[in-house]
Motif scaffolding. Structure first.
Motif, PDB file in Angstrom:
ATOM      1  N   UNK A   1       0.829  -1.193   0.000  1.00 10.17           N
ATOM      2  CA  UNK A   1       0.000   0.000   0.000  1.00 10.17           C
ATOM      3  C   UNK A   1       0.874   1.256   0.000  1.00 10.17           C
ATOM      4  N   UNK A   2       0.312   2.365  -0.514  1.00  8.35           N
ATOM      5  CA  UNK A   2       1.096   3.597  -0.596  1.00  8.35           C
ATOM      6  C   UNK A   2       1.498   4.115   0.783  1.00  8.35           C
TER       7      UNK A   2
ATOM      8  N   UNK B   1       2.488  13.143   4.188  1.00  9.30           N
ATOM      9  CA  UNK B   1       2.020  11.765   4.069  1.00  9.30           C
ATOM     10  C   UNK B   1       1.275  11.281   5.314  1.00  9.30           C
ATOM     11  N   UNK B   2       1.677  11.766   6.486  1.00  8.67           N
ATOM     12  CA  UNK B   2       1.071  11.318   7.745  1.00  8.67           C
ATOM     13  C   UNK B   2       0.770  12.528   8.634  1.00  8.67           C
TER      14      UNK B   2
ATOM     15  N   UNK C   1       0.559   3.367  10.395  1.00 10.75           N
ATOM     16  CA  UNK C   1       0.807   3.864   9.044  1.00 10.75           C
ATOM     17  C   UNK C   1      -0.487   3.987   8.251  1.00 10.75           C
ATOM     18  N   UNK C   2      -1.501   3.222   8.631  1.00  7.96           N
ATOM     19  CA  UNK C   2      -2.772   3.264   7.911  1.00  7.96           C
ATOM     20  C   UNK C   2      -3.689   4.361   8.423  1.00  7.96           C
ATOM     21  N   UNK C   3      -3.884   4.441   9.754  1.00 11.94           N
ATOM     22  CA  UNK C   3      -4.870   5.404  10.262  1.00 11.94           C
ATOM     23  C   UNK C   3      -4.340   6.822  10.392  1.00 11.94           C
TER      24      UNK C   3
ATOM     25  N   UNK D   1      -4.788  10.930   2.230  1.00  8.73           N
ATOM     26  CA  UNK D   1      -5.616  10.213   1.268  1.00  8.73           C
ATOM     27  C   UNK D   1      -4.741   9.520   0.225  1.00  8.73           C
ATOM     28  N   UNK D   2      -5.224   8.450  -0.397  1.00 14.59           N
ATOM     29  CA  UNK D   2      -4.452   7.769  -1.445  1.00 14.59           C
ATOM     30  C   UNK D   2      -4.056   8.696  -2.596  1.00 14.59           C
ATOM     31  N   UNK D   3      -4.932   9.650  -2.944  1.00 13.60           N
ATOM     32  CA  UNK D   3      -4.611  10.573  -4.034  1.00 13.60           C
ATOM     33  C   UNK D   3      -3.406  11.446  -3.679  1.00 13.60           C
TER      34      UNK D   3
END
Length: 333
Positions: free
Chosen positions: A2-3, A70-71, A285-287, A291-293
């Motif tokens: 995943x990105x 990114x985060x 890293x996920x929450x 956004x993916x974009x």
């Protein structure tokens, strides 16, 4: 992959590059008072990193910027929870940059001596505080269900984090000593090797203890391999330095920095900031990701810009690759 996982890896690489490059940079700054005997030798040490110190800090700016984009939740919680130590680091980096530029603006002994002391202090403090910060990052800090840091300064001064600070301080000093031996000529060169020989075993004991503690708390098989590689490379660097193999010693000390940083990030993943209150409240890293974009646009930009930056920095090191000594230092301005 995943990105958001990819960008966790990218940020880990950026921090690894920063600690590898700025590590010996900070170490040389510390050595201006531990190794140099007079102003001429301090000028030699300063000149070994003078052309590259600001380029090394690009990795920190990139790591902070990538974390922000990114985060954003990780960035917000990290910089609010670790506000005081990160503020001290920021002030040190500002004063350190001014010291490099202003030290030679006047020829007065008192003026230069004050800026040289500033350079020493602002190299020593970040070298310790980065280890303190990353120790807390891996161990976990009080984070509530709303992703807010709920602790205070005392929560950041636990024994594991303090040990992490001592590890980075001694490791960066050792890294700086072998870099000095590699980059200098004359009397300062063998003294740098002797200092590295004395500092290396102390650094190895502290690093092994810190990584063993990390492994017991949150490590796995992959982080164990990275930790073992870090300790093994450090011991090999001590041996190479004692044998006068300066290039090997510096390369192996660099492997130590890279492997240790990798071990910490591997032990941290998939969290980015574990919660010591409740594991369910940890930032992952996920929450904590954008956004993916957003991550997709960042990936394209990084793919285009990163090779250019690395080529330019590599060219800088190539241009300033030769050794220097006191005979290359002109008289006072």
């Amino acid at each position: 992959m995943q990105l958001h996982d990819l960008w966790f890896a990218v940020i880990a690489v950026l921090w690894t590059g920063y600690f590898f490059l700025e590590g010996f940079d900070f170490g040389v700054g510390v050595l201006t008072r531990l190794l140099a005997r007079d102003r001429g030798e301090r000028r030699v040490l300063i000149n070994t990193i003078g052309p590259v110190w600001d380029g090394n800090e690009v990795w920190l700016i990139s790591a902070a910027g990538a974390t922000f984009a990114a985060f954003p939740d990780w960035y917000a919680t990290l910089f609010s929870g670790f506000y005081l130590p990160l503020l001290v680091i920021l002030v040190c980096l500002i004063v350190r940059g001014v010291a490099f530029e202003y030290r030679a603006k006047r020829s007065g002994t008192q003026w230069q001596d004050r800026w040289e002391w500033a350079l020493f202090v602002t190299s020593l403090l970040p070298a310790f505080l980065w280890g303190l910060a990353f120790g807390n990052l891996v161990r976990g800090v009080p984070i509530d269900a709303d992703k807010n840091f709920t602790g205070d300064l005392a929560d950041l001064l636990g024994p594991y984090a303090l040990l992490g600070g001592l590890v980075t301080l001694t490791l960066f000093t050792f890294h700086g000593a072998v870099f000095t031996a590699l980059k200098t000529t004359g009397d300062i060169r063998p003294r740098a090797r002797r200092l590295a020989t004395m500092a290396g075993p102390v650094c190895a004991v502290l690093t092994a203890a810190f990584l063993a503690w990390t492994q017991l708390n949150s490590g796995g098989s992959v982080s164990f391999v990275a930790s073992a590689a870090a300790v093994g490379a450090l011991l090999a660097a001590v041996v190479a330095n004692a044998a006068g193999r300066e290039g090997w010693a510096f390369g192996l000390s660099g492997v130590t920095v890279v492997a240790m940083t990798a071990a910490l990030f591997i032990a941290l993943f998939p969290d980015v900031m574990p919660s010591s209150l409740d594991p369910r409240w940890s930032l992952t890293a996920e929450n904590a990701a954008s956004s993916p974009y957003t991550l997709k646009i960042m990936t394209w930009c990084a793919a285009l810009a990163t090779p250019v930056v690395m080529l330019y920095q590599g060219w800088t090191y190539w241009v300033f690759r030769k050794r220097i000594g006191t005979r290359h230092i002109a008289g006072n301005h």
